[in-house]
Enzyme design. Structure first.
Site, mmCIF file in Angstrom:
data_model
loop_
_atom_site.group_PDB
_atom_site.id
_atom_site.type_symbol
_atom_site.label_atom_id
_atom_site.label_comp_id
_atom_site.label_asym_id
_atom_site.label_seq_id
_atom_site.Cartn_x
_atom_site.Cartn_y
_atom_site.Cartn_z
ATOM 1 N N HIS A 93 -2.945 -16.147 -3.379
ATOM 2 C CA HIS A 93 -3.475 -16.256 -4.745
ATOM 3 C C HIS A 93 -2.309 -16.444 -5.705
ATOM 4 O O HIS A 93 -1.401 -15.625 -5.739
ATOM 5 C CB HIS A 93 -4.266 -14.990 -5.120
ATOM 6 C CG HIS A 93 -5.688 -15.022 -4.675
ATOM 7 N ND1 HIS A 93 -6.700 -14.465 -5.406
ATOM 8 C CD2 HIS A 93 -6.268 -15.552 -3.576
ATOM 9 C CE1 HIS A 93 -7.859 -14.661 -4.792
ATOM 10 N NE2 HIS A 93 -7.617 -15.302 -3.666
ATOM 11 N N TYR B 37 -9.959 -8.841 -13.500
ATOM 12 C CA TYR B 37 -9.960 -7.456 -13.999
ATOM 13 C C TYR B 37 -10.679 -7.492 -15.341
ATOM 14 O O TYR B 37 -10.145 -7.999 -16.326
ATOM 15 C CB TYR B 37 -8.524 -6.948 -14.192
ATOM 16 C CG TYR B 37 -7.763 -6.759 -12.903
ATOM 17 C CD1 TYR B 37 -7.090 -7.823 -12.298
ATOM 18 C CD2 TYR B 37 -7.719 -5.517 -12.276
ATOM 19 C CE1 TYR B 37 -6.391 -7.651 -11.105
ATOM 20 C CE2 TYR B 37 -7.013 -5.338 -11.090
ATOM 21 C CZ TYR B 37 -6.364 -6.404 -10.507
ATOM 22 O OH TYR B 37 -5.686 -6.225 -9.330
ATOM 23 N N PRO C 272 -6.211 2.228 -8.070
ATOM 24 C CA PRO C 272 -6.149 0.886 -7.469
ATOM 25 C C PRO C 272 -6.081 -0.256 -8.486
ATOM 26 O O PRO C 272 -5.961 -1.408 -8.125
ATOM 27 C CB PRO C 272 -7.441 0.811 -6.646
ATOM 28 C CG PRO C 272 -8.317 1.887 -7.161
ATOM 29 C CD PRO C 272 -7.454 2.930 -7.752
ATOM 30 N N LYS D 122 -1.518 -1.354 -5.894
ATOM 31 C CA LYS D 122 -0.206 -0.907 -5.436
ATOM 32 C C LYS D 122 -0.239 0.072 -4.263
ATOM 33 O O LYS D 122 0.787 0.307 -3.629
ATOM 34 C CB LYS D 122 0.538 -0.217 -6.604
ATOM 35 C CG LYS D 122 0.914 -1.179 -7.720
ATOM 36 C CD LYS D 122 1.977 -2.144 -7.275
ATOM 37 C CE LYS D 122 2.062 -3.348 -8.196
ATOM 38 N NZ LYS D 122 2.042 -4.602 -7.472
ATOM 39 N N TYR E 170 2.952 -7.197 -10.810
ATOM 40 C CA TYR E 170 1.777 -7.364 -9.943
ATOM 41 C C TYR E 170 2.161 -7.942 -8.571
ATOM 42 O O TYR E 170 1.711 -7.460 -7.529
ATOM 43 C CB TYR E 170 0.746 -8.279 -10.619
ATOM 44 C CG TYR E 170 -0.614 -8.237 -9.964
ATOM 45 C CD1 TYR E 170 -0.931 -9.086 -8.899
ATOM 46 C CD2 TYR E 170 -1.582 -7.332 -10.388
ATOM 47 C CE1 TYR E 170 -2.169 -9.023 -8.273
ATOM 48 C CE2 TYR E 170 -2.829 -7.264 -9.779
ATOM 49 C CZ TYR E 170 -3.111 -8.121 -8.717
ATOM 50 O OH TYR E 170 -4.332 -8.055 -8.090
HETATM 51 P P1 FAS Z 1 -3.737 6.490 4.978
HETATM 52 O O1 FAS Z 1 -4.489 7.593 4.273
HETATM 53 O O2 FAS Z 1 -4.286 5.110 5.002
HETATM 54 O O3 FAS Z 1 -3.495 6.905 6.516
HETATM 55 C C1 FAS Z 1 -3.183 8.241 6.860
HETATM 56 C C2 FAS Z 1 -3.638 8.449 8.294
HETATM 57 O O4 FAS Z 1 -3.247 9.764 8.698
HETATM 58 C C3 FAS Z 1 -5.160 8.377 8.439
HETATM 59 O O5 FAS Z 1 -5.501 7.498 9.483
HETATM 60 C C4 FAS Z 1 -5.581 9.810 8.737
HETATM 61 O O6 FAS Z 1 -6.678 9.884 9.623
HETATM 62 C C5 FAS Z 1 -4.326 10.377 9.374
HETATM 63 N N1 FAS Z 1 -4.189 11.833 9.216
HETATM 64 C C6 FAS Z 1 -4.499 12.585 8.148
HETATM 65 N N2 FAS Z 1 -4.199 13.882 8.380
HETATM 66 C C7 FAS Z 1 -3.687 13.941 9.653
HETATM 67 C C8 FAS Z 1 -3.189 14.985 10.475
HETATM 68 N N3 FAS Z 1 -3.166 16.237 10.030
HETATM 69 N N4 FAS Z 1 -2.743 14.675 11.728
HETATM 70 C C9 FAS Z 1 -2.759 13.394 12.167
HETATM 71 N N5 FAS Z 1 -3.215 12.347 11.435
HETATM 72 C C10 FAS Z 1 -3.672 12.632 10.183
HETATM 73 N N6 FAS Z 1 -4.988 0.730 -2.324
HETATM 74 C C11 FAS Z 1 -4.944 -0.493 -2.885
HETATM 75 O O7 FAS Z 1 -3.859 -1.054 -3.007
HETATM 76 N N7 FAS Z 1 -6.093 -1.109 -3.317
HETATM 77 C C12 FAS Z 1 -7.324 -0.517 -3.171
HETATM 78 O O8 FAS Z 1 -8.347 -1.079 -3.550
HETATM 79 C C13 FAS Z 1 -7.416 0.753 -2.570
HETATM 80 N N8 FAS Z 1 -8.636 1.362 -2.375
HETATM 81 C C14 FAS Z 1 -8.672 2.616 -1.811
HETATM 82 C C15 FAS Z 1 -9.906 3.279 -1.598
HETATM 83 C C16 FAS Z 1 -9.952 4.567 -1.036
HETATM 84 C C17 FAS Z 1 -11.291 5.255 -0.830
HETATM 85 C C18 FAS Z 1 -8.745 5.216 -0.670
HETATM 86 C C19 FAS Z 1 -8.757 6.612 -0.080
HETATM 87 C C20 FAS Z 1 -7.523 4.562 -0.868
HETATM 88 C C21 FAS Z 1 -7.489 3.257 -1.422
HETATM 89 N N9 FAS Z 1 -6.275 2.579 -1.602
HETATM 90 C C22 FAS Z 1 -6.202 1.346 -2.163
HETATM 91 C C23 FAS Z 1 -5.039 3.181 -1.217
HETATM 92 C C24 FAS Z 1 -4.866 3.010 0.264
HETATM 93 O O9 FAS Z 1 -4.947 1.658 0.593
HETATM 94 C C25 FAS Z 1 -3.567 3.668 0.652
HETATM 95 O O10 FAS Z 1 -2.523 3.348 -0.254
HETATM 96 C C26 FAS Z 1 -3.131 3.341 2.054
HETATM 97 O O11 FAS Z 1 -4.184 3.629 2.931
HETATM 98 C C27 FAS Z 1 -1.876 4.155 2.345
HETATM 99 O O12 FAS Z 1 -1.643 4.103 3.703
HETATM 100 P P2 FAS Z 1 -1.099 5.411 4.479
HETATM 101 O O13 FAS Z 1 0.050 5.979 3.736
HETATM 102 O O14 FAS Z 1 -0.928 4.969 5.886
HETATM 103 O O15 FAS Z 1 -2.246 6.506 4.344
HETATM 104 C C1 PHB Z 2 -9.687 -5.187 -3.545
HETATM 105 O O1 PHB Z 2 -9.889 -6.380 -3.248
HETATM 106 O O2 PHB Z 2 -10.169 -4.215 -2.898
HETATM 107 C C2 PHB Z 2 -8.815 -4.879 -4.738
HETATM 108 C C3 PHB Z 2 -8.178 -5.929 -5.401
HETATM 109 C C4 PHB Z 2 -7.358 -5.626 -6.493
HETATM 110 C C5 PHB Z 2 -7.209 -4.300 -6.898
HETATM 111 C C6 PHB Z 2 -7.855 -3.264 -6.222
HETATM 112 C C7 PHB Z 2 -8.665 -3.555 -5.137
HETATM 113 O O3 PHB Z 2 -6.407 -4.007 -7.958
#
Ligand code: FAS
Ligand code: PHB
Length: 389
Positions: free
Chosen positions: A72, A200, A292, A296, A384
């Site tokens: 994009h 956005y 989000p 980032k 961004y």
């Molecule tokens: P994660 O949370 O992805 O992974 C951590 C892992 O550790 C999980 O698999 C978990 O099961 C495991 N774990 C936890 N406790 C443990 C333990 N005690 N022992 C062993 N394993 C354990 N970011 C964006 O950029 N855009 C978005 O739109 C966006 N939407 C999101 C929506 C939601 C609902 C959430 C929760 C996050 C969102 N994020 C978004 C942020 C997300 O993408 C995180 O930044 C990303 O998953 C970070 O990756 P990890 O650091 O690997 O953490």
């Molecule tokens: C998404 O596609 O899930 C998305 C894109 C941009 C954002 C957050 C989420 O800033």
């Protein structure tokens, strides 16, 4: 069992760290609380910064992203019917890649399996011991049996609700937090996206986001009060609110359809310092959370992995500890800049309960300035697409 680096958490940061370390000849064991199916069911991030794209290619997991991902060159910020396009390519020479976190995680699992690395799923009661000694170890339970994993270093990649951050004594840590008084209700629908780029949208009905996973899979969000539950929102109610927040031309091209995923994510800004305690290093959501709005979250986890994998390779292969000594400060410098951008995008684009008309005017003026100033658009674009590692 013994390994060089024990990685707690098999999400994107744990898997990418494992991939990069094993490619450099550093042995790891990943301990993941959930099943692989559960990890791969999560619908999360959708936008990859260019630095993330390059890291995934360097890690040998970029082929499907390059084949199926969508580069994009810009995005749109709107205020009711005023649309301001931020042309990343023209302003920074770079683009972003729209490719879901779920796909990144699946690609990493496939590559890890091909390398034959050790990933233990469905572990329970993980405890990190002796992190401040030169012989840390991790205990965990698997199928009712307690295990011990001896290691040289521990990477805490276990997300916000993991155990790693809490292993560092509270009095040794500093926490910074801003909890926002609203959440994002997100849906996935097998429909063509209403716009070819991410929008956005700021409006008198609140914030909405138009995004996508591919040309036939749309990802949409609307701002909702924290008190709302997913069951309060039928698909029809969602589509009606979404259209009411979007510029008319985008709303009119909206193709609606049944939601195949629907969830509410709370928004918070959070940083824990430091990222190191002895031979324990915190990575990704284990030590920071961003709203989000700036796309980032996943990308910050990747930059932490960038710094840490180089540091651990030097420490393990050359007994050179300069990288691990510098890790926390280096990663935090970039974390705080991304934290600022995510907070700024969130406050600029959302309506806060009880805000006065002055706040509304500030939002409108910010968008008007963006529409008139290339310098302002370049600043947003640089943040961004991702600041340099
Ligand atoms: P994660 O949370 O992805 O992974 C951590 C892992 O550790 C999980 O698999 C978990 O099961 C495991 N774990 C936890 N406790 C443990 C333990 N005690 N022992 C062993 N394993 C354990 N970011 C964006 O950029 N855009 C978005 O739109 C966006 N939407 C999101 C929506 C939601 C609902 C959430 C929760 C996050 C969102 N994020 C978004 C942020 C997300 O993408 C995180 O930044 C990303 O998953 C970070 O990756 P990890 O650091 O690997 O953490
Ligand atoms: C998404 O596609 O899930 C998305 C894109 C941009 C954002 C957050 C989420 O800033």
């Amino acid at each position: 069992m013994k390994t060089q680096v024990a990685i707690i958490g098999g999400g994107p940061s744990g898997l990418l760290l494992s991939q990069l370390l094993n490619r450099a000849g550093v042995e790891t064991v990943v301990l993941e609380r959930s099943s692989r199916e559960h990890v791969l069911e999560r619908i999360r991030a959708g936008v990859l910064e260019w630095g993330t794209v390059e890291m995934l290619r360097e890690a040998g997991v970029g082929d499907r992203m390059d084949a199926e991902g969508m580069p994009h060159e810009g995005c749109v910020l709107s205020d009711d019917d005023m649309m301001v396009r931020i042309n990343f390519k023209e302003l920074t020479g770079r683009s972003v890649m729209v490719y879901g976190q779920t796909e990144v995680t699946a690609d990493l699992y496939k590559a890890q399996d091909a390398m034959g690395t050790t990933i233990v799923h469905s572990v329970e009661d993980v405890v990190i011991h002796d992190a401040t000694t030169d012989a840390p170890y991790v205990e965990y339970t698997l199928d009712g049996t307690r295990h011990r994993l001896d290691c040289s270093y521990v990477a805490g990649c276990d997300g916000f609700h993991g155990v790693s951050r809490k292993t560092i004594p509270e009095q040794k840590r500093r926490e910074f937090e801003r909890v926002y008084p609203f959440g994002w209700l997100g849906i996935l629908s097998r429909t063509p996206p209403a716009h070819h780029e991410i929008v956005y949208a700021n409006s008198s009905n609140g914030f909405a986001l138009v995004s996508m996973r591919n040309a036939q899979l749309s990802r949409y969000y609307v701002q909702v009060p924290l008190t709302d539950k997913v069951e309060d929102w039928s698909d029809d109610r969602f589509w009606e609110r979404l259209k009411s927040c979007l510029p008319t031309e985008v709303a009119q091209s909206m193709v609606t359809g049944p939601s195949i995923e629907k969830s509410i994510a709370p928004l918070r800004s959070y940083v824990n310092e430091p990222l190191r305690w002895g031979r324990l290093f915190l990575v990704g959501d284990a030590t920071h959370i961003v709203p989000p709005t700036g796309a980032k979250g996943l990308n910050l986890a990747v930059s932490d992995v960038y710094y840490l994998h180089h540091a651990l390779i030097d420490a393990v292969k050359k007994s050179d500890e300069t990288g691990i000594d510098a890790y926390s400060d280096r990663a935090l410098a970039r974390i705080w800049k991304a934290m600022r951008f995510s907070w700024q995008m969130t406050t600029m684009l959302h309506r806060f309960d009880g805000e006065d008309s002055f706040a509304e005017q500030m939002r409108k003026a910010t968008l008007l300035h963006l529409s008139q100033s290339e310098t302002a658009r370049r600043d947003l674009a640089e943040n961004y697409i991702g600041l340099p590692f």
